[in-house]
Design an enzyme around this catalytic site. Sequence first.
Site, PDB file in Angstrom:
ATOM      1  N   TRP A   1      -0.436 -33.430   5.542  1.00 37.31           N
ATOM      2  CA  TRP A   1      -0.675 -32.443   6.594  1.00 37.31           C
ATOM      3  C   TRP A   1      -1.217 -33.250   7.771  1.00 37.31           C
ATOM      4  O   TRP A   1      -2.310 -33.810   7.694  1.00 37.31           O
ATOM      5  CB  TRP A   1      -1.690 -31.419   6.100  1.00 37.31           C
ATOM      6  CG  TRP A   1      -1.890 -30.244   7.007  1.00 37.31           C
ATOM      7  CD1 TRP A   1      -1.081 -29.146   7.128  1.00 37.31           C
ATOM      8  CD2 TRP A   1      -2.984 -30.034   7.901  1.00 37.31           C
ATOM      9  NE1 TRP A   1      -1.613 -28.274   8.052  1.00 37.31           N
ATOM     10  CE2 TRP A   1      -2.773 -28.786   8.545  1.00 37.31           C
ATOM     11  CE3 TRP A   1      -4.121 -30.772   8.242  1.00 37.31           C
ATOM     12  CZ2 TRP A   1      -3.652 -28.269   9.486  1.00 37.31           C
ATOM     13  CZ3 TRP A   1      -4.994 -30.256   9.183  1.00 37.31           C
ATOM     14  CH2 TRP A   1      -4.762 -29.014   9.794  1.00 37.31           C
TER      15      TRP A   1
ATOM     16  N   ARG B   1      -0.732 -25.745  -0.688  1.00 40.99           N
ATOM     17  CA  ARG B   1      -1.868 -26.149   0.136  1.00 40.99           C
ATOM     18  C   ARG B   1      -1.461 -26.370   1.587  1.00 40.99           C
ATOM     19  O   ARG B   1      -2.313 -26.500   2.456  1.00 40.99           O
ATOM     20  CB  ARG B   1      -2.491 -27.433  -0.417  1.00 40.99           C
ATOM     21  CG  ARG B   1      -3.047 -27.255  -1.818  1.00 40.99           C
ATOM     22  CD  ARG B   1      -3.439 -28.583  -2.401  1.00 40.99           C
ATOM     23  NE  ARG B   1      -4.622 -29.106  -1.757  1.00 40.99           N
ATOM     24  CZ  ARG B   1      -5.816 -29.185  -2.321  1.00 40.99           C
ATOM     25  NH1 ARG B   1      -5.971 -28.777  -3.538  1.00 40.99           N
ATOM     26  NH2 ARG B   1      -6.835 -29.679  -1.666  1.00 40.99           N
TER      27      ARG B   1
ATOM     28  N   LYS C   1      -3.848 -24.507   2.951  1.00 38.24           N
ATOM     29  CA  LYS C   1      -4.618 -23.633   2.059  1.00 38.24           C
ATOM     30  C   LYS C   1      -6.059 -24.107   1.928  1.00 38.24           C
ATOM     31  O   LYS C   1      -6.988 -23.340   2.036  1.00 38.24           O
ATOM     32  CB  LYS C   1      -3.932 -23.586   0.683  1.00 38.24           C
ATOM     33  CG  LYS C   1      -4.661 -22.714  -0.338  1.00 38.24           C
ATOM     34  CD  LYS C   1      -4.641 -21.258   0.075  1.00 38.24           C
ATOM     35  CE  LYS C   1      -5.428 -20.366  -0.849  1.00 38.24           C
ATOM     36  NZ  LYS C   1      -5.731 -19.067  -0.211  1.00 38.24           N
TER      37      LYS C   1
ATOM     38  N   HIS D   1     -17.537  -2.710  26.922  1.00 36.25           N
ATOM     39  CA  HIS D   1     -18.186  -3.841  27.602  1.00 36.25           C
ATOM     40  C   HIS D   1     -17.187  -4.938  27.947  1.00 36.25           C
ATOM     41  O   HIS D   1     -17.575  -6.068  28.211  1.00 36.25           O
ATOM     42  CB  HIS D   1     -19.326  -4.394  26.738  1.00 36.25           C
ATOM     43  CG  HIS D   1     -20.397  -3.377  26.470  1.00 36.25           C
ATOM     44  ND1 HIS D   1     -21.276  -2.958  27.447  1.00 36.25           N
ATOM     45  CD2 HIS D   1     -20.700  -2.661  25.366  1.00 36.25           C
ATOM     46  CE1 HIS D   1     -22.085  -2.042  26.947  1.00 36.25           C
ATOM     47  NE2 HIS D   1     -21.757  -1.829  25.676  1.00 36.25           N
TER      48      HIS D   1
ATOM     49  N   ASN E   1      -5.847 -38.939   1.200  1.00 36.64           N
ATOM     50  CA  ASN E   1      -6.279 -37.649   1.765  1.00 36.64           C
ATOM     51  C   ASN E   1      -7.574 -37.900   2.518  1.00 36.64           C
ATOM     52  O   ASN E   1      -8.431 -38.651   2.029  1.00 36.64           O
ATOM     53  CB  ASN E   1      -6.594 -36.630   0.664  1.00 36.64           C
ATOM     54  CG  ASN E   1      -5.350 -36.123  -0.027  1.00 36.64           C
ATOM     55  OD1 ASN E   1      -4.239 -36.488   0.321  1.00 36.64           O
ATOM     56  ND2 ASN E   1      -5.556 -35.281  -1.032  1.00 36.64           N
ATOM     57  N   GLY E   2      -7.753 -37.245   3.655  1.00 39.42           N
ATOM     58  CA  GLY E   2      -9.005 -37.392   4.392  1.00 39.42           C
ATOM     59  C   GLY E   2      -8.776 -38.064   5.728  1.00 39.42           C
ATOM     60  O   GLY E   2      -7.636 -38.185   6.199  1.00 39.42           O
TER      61      GLY E   2
ATOM     62  N   GLU F   1     -11.506  -9.366   9.540  1.00 38.43           N
ATOM     63  CA  GLU F   1     -10.612  -9.888   8.499  1.00 38.43           C
ATOM     64  C   GLU F   1      -9.177  -9.390   8.741  1.00 38.43           C
ATOM     65  O   GLU F   1      -8.216 -10.148   8.568  1.00 38.43           O
ATOM     66  CB  GLU F   1     -11.137  -9.470   7.118  1.00 38.43           C
ATOM     67  CG  GLU F   1     -10.280  -9.861   5.929  1.00 38.43           C
ATOM     68  CD  GLU F   1     -10.024 -11.357   5.783  1.00 38.43           C
ATOM     69  OE1 GLU F   1     -10.623 -12.165   6.508  1.00 38.43           O
ATOM     70  OE2 GLU F   1      -9.168 -11.714   4.967  1.00 38.43           O
TER      71      GLU F   1
ATOM     72  N   CYS G   1      -3.388 -32.149   2.577  1.00 39.21           N
ATOM     73  CA  CYS G   1      -2.760 -33.270   1.868  1.00 39.21           C
ATOM     74  C   CYS G   1      -2.985 -33.180   0.358  1.00 39.21           C
ATOM     75  O   CYS G   1      -4.003 -32.663  -0.091  1.00 39.21           O
ATOM     76  CB  CYS G   1      -3.349 -34.579   2.343  1.00 39.21           C
ATOM     77  SG  CYS G   1      -3.167 -34.830   4.106  1.00 39.21           S
TER      78      CYS G   1
ATOM     79  N   LYS H   1      -6.020 -11.890   9.387  1.00 38.71           N
ATOM     80  CA  LYS H   1      -4.810 -11.846   8.553  1.00 38.71           C
ATOM     81  C   LYS H   1      -3.577 -11.703   9.439  1.00 38.71           C
ATOM     82  O   LYS H   1      -2.591 -12.399   9.251  1.00 38.71           O
ATOM     83  CB  LYS H   1      -4.826 -10.658   7.598  1.00 38.71           C
ATOM     84  CG  LYS H   1      -5.476 -10.675   6.259  1.00 38.71           C
ATOM     85  CD  LYS H   1      -5.256 -11.765   5.306  1.00 38.71           C
ATOM     86  CE  LYS H   1      -5.947 -13.037   5.690  1.00 38.71           C
ATOM     87  NZ  LYS H   1      -7.104 -13.386   4.919  1.00 38.71           N
TER      88      LYS H   1
ATOM     89  N   GLU I   1      -2.793 -14.854  11.514  1.00 35.45           N
ATOM     90  CA  GLU I   1      -2.503 -16.002  10.659  1.00 35.45           C
ATOM     91  C   GLU I   1      -1.048 -16.019  10.171  1.00 35.45           C
ATOM     92  O   GLU I   1      -0.417 -17.074  10.151  1.00 35.45           O
ATOM     93  CB  GLU I   1      -3.455 -15.915   9.463  1.00 35.45           C
ATOM     94  CG  GLU I   1      -3.445 -17.080   8.533  1.00 35.45           C
ATOM     95  CD  GLU I   1      -4.491 -16.919   7.424  1.00 35.45           C
ATOM     96  OE1 GLU I   1      -4.951 -15.786   7.174  1.00 35.45           O
ATOM     97  OE2 GLU I   1      -4.821 -17.932   6.807  1.00 35.45           O
TER      98      GLU I   1
HETATM   99  O1  M6R Z   1     -11.405 -22.139   0.488  1.00 33.82           O
HETATM  100  P1  M6R Z   1     -12.286 -21.463   1.500  1.00 33.82           P
HETATM  101  O2  M6R Z   1     -12.572 -20.055   1.186  1.00 33.82           O
HETATM  102  O3  M6R Z   1     -13.538 -22.256   1.789  1.00 33.82           O
HETATM  103  O4  M6R Z   1     -11.423 -21.490   2.842  1.00 33.82           O
HETATM  104  C1  M6R Z   1     -11.963 -21.049   4.052  1.00 33.82           C
HETATM  105  C2  M6R Z   1     -10.889 -20.760   5.060  1.00 33.82           C
HETATM  106  O5  M6R Z   1     -10.157 -21.926   5.339  1.00 33.82           O
HETATM  107  C3  M6R Z   1      -9.908 -19.682   4.567  1.00 33.82           C
HETATM  108  O6  M6R Z   1     -10.574 -18.516   4.219  1.00 33.82           O
HETATM  109  C4  M6R Z   1      -8.889 -19.348   5.673  1.00 33.82           C
HETATM  110  O7  M6R Z   1      -9.529 -18.741   6.756  1.00 33.82           O
HETATM  111  C5  M6R Z   1      -7.789 -18.447   5.105  1.00 33.82           C
HETATM  112  N1  M6R Z   1      -6.509 -19.071   5.302  1.00 33.82           N
HETATM  113  C6  M6R Z   1      -7.735 -17.113   5.742  1.00 33.82           C
HETATM  114  O8  M6R Z   1      -6.750 -16.309   5.166  1.00 33.82           O
END
Ligand code: M6R
Length: 612
Positions: free
Chosen positions: A77, A27, A607, A508, A101-102, A485, A2, A489, A492
């Site tokens: 959001w 965001r 974001k 395993h 927000n929140g 990672e 948000c 990616k 995501e």
């Molecule tokens: O702003 P931050 O680094 O604390 O965010 C953490 C995660 O939300 C962020 O890294 C998220 O996993 C990414 N979208 C991954 O690409």
Amino acid sequence: MCGIVGAIAKRNVVPILIEGLKRLEYRGYDSAGVAVVDGKDNGKLQRVRSTGRVAELEKLSQAEHVSGELGIAHTRWATHGVPSEKNAHPHISGGISVVHNGIIENHDELRARLRSQGYVFLSDTDTEVIAHLVHSFYKGGATLFDAVRRTTAELIGAYAIAVVSENDRTHLVVARHGAPLLLGLGEGENFAASDASALIQVTQKIVYLEDGDCAEVKLDRVTIVNAKGDVVERPVHISQLSASAVELGNYTHYMQKEIFEQPMAVANTLEMVTSAQSVSPQLFGAEAGRIFSDIDSVLILACGTSYNAGMVARYWLEGVAGIPCSVEIASEYRYRESVPHPRTLVITVSQSGETADTLAALQYAKSLGLLYSLSICNVPESALVRASDLRFLTRAGPEIGVASTKAFTTQLAALILLTMVLAKLRGRLTTERETELLHQMRHLPTALANVLHVEPQIKMWAEKFATRHHALFLGRGIHWPIAMEGALKLKEISYIHAEAYAAGELKHGPLALVDKHMPVVAIAPKDALLEKLKSNLQEVRARGGELHVLADQDTKLTDAEGLHVIRMPDHAGILSPILHTIPLQLLAYHAALERGNYVDKPRNLAKSVTVE
Ligand code: M6R
């Protein structure tokens, strides 16, 4: 997640609010809305809301001739209630309008009470209770400011709110607790927002509100009252954000731009050591020398990609600096009963510095008596930076794509620097080794630029991956978190199910998944574990799995039936994880493009995750 923008000016604020929302779009959101106190029509509230993009909201407000000199706007959001127009903010109660927000945790009991007073709820949101609560105090004779203060005293949970009343066109009122909110100071006009980037076009003068603050924002001044009810002054910061830093330029997507910015982002992050002969604790703050000499272990707290950076750092911190290190997912740590050890340095790693779980985990660690904290973060003045004793700012520049790329590689650059500093303090870094590592770090931007040249080969892999439903990522040792990672990616942004495994774990369990439909990515640098990894890869080939290997020059791995090899241009020694990240980012990017996905704003994600 948000976003909030608010403005009071002697001009129509709708374009300012809409532009602010556009700058917050990255965001992630699923609906948007704006409410202004109408300049022409006796100060009536005008509101438009939309489940489309902000551009659609802009068209709607133009079509409905929405204009006024006082207003609030929001990107939502969804948490409570589906994304829909009725749930979009601003919410209204009898001439009072609120954006939030929140999450309000006691919304059920407040709703029941307000219903018994005759209030009718038109949305499924927790926010609507705030609008009715403010209204209930306001109609009882409180000023808008007092009505907001009395309301926040009843709220349990996290919030940043902005409130306007059609009966009072002289100010807006904002308040925060546990969610970011700041004021922007203009000339004869003032603003509020959840993120400084929303105000780039109107002011650089930013005042960050503290938890518990409530502020009255007028044309010519702002008045801030803290949680105790005292009027307080908060420092004015000059924002370093520039509009061009958040523009796409010649790129098609922010993720693409941010992948290709990595040589520069890493060079900027390491700038303070590029001409240095040695590293010093001062890189992490004035108190770092004292604190680093007193610690005997490290605890890294983070989420998502930042957590993966922490996992890489564990290999460096234990292997090079010889300091015990544990890494925890922030959302788990904050609710886990752990055994505190006071001489632990708590390191939070975060791009945004506003991730709710990481912030709460830091507070929890402090409440357990952990004495020292360091934040590795990309956003100066963010909540994590302000809450920590020490800080290291990665200088990646604004990261807009939801998928984190340059934030990750710059976090790794910061963490290797930290490793060197701690290793030196602990007598584990010879002058020769320090010189050699500094040399490797100076070469890193060039090495990163070289790796970007593998893009055409990766694109060919991505075309195949885009047709598959699953993928497996393998690595060993320090490259296992890089496999994690890569899998994060891919899932995501391409929505392909991807799993990462330490390659030795394959037999395993996950080996059962491998067949000719399962593409397997393996990270194969020339390191001490290479021969072990090669055996694991044989296990995959023997089961018909299709292998895609990122191999260093001298690994003797070459293309064969079911084995596709991309050669990495440079071998970077212990910095190798940073280089191996790049092809994996490109793989996810191109697979997502092939599938026609909106790479910068993947479905369901935000974001900055500012709610739990
Ligand atoms: O702003 P931050 O680094 O604390 O965010 C953490 C995660 O939300 C962020 O890294 C998220 O996993 C990414 N979208 C991954 O690409």
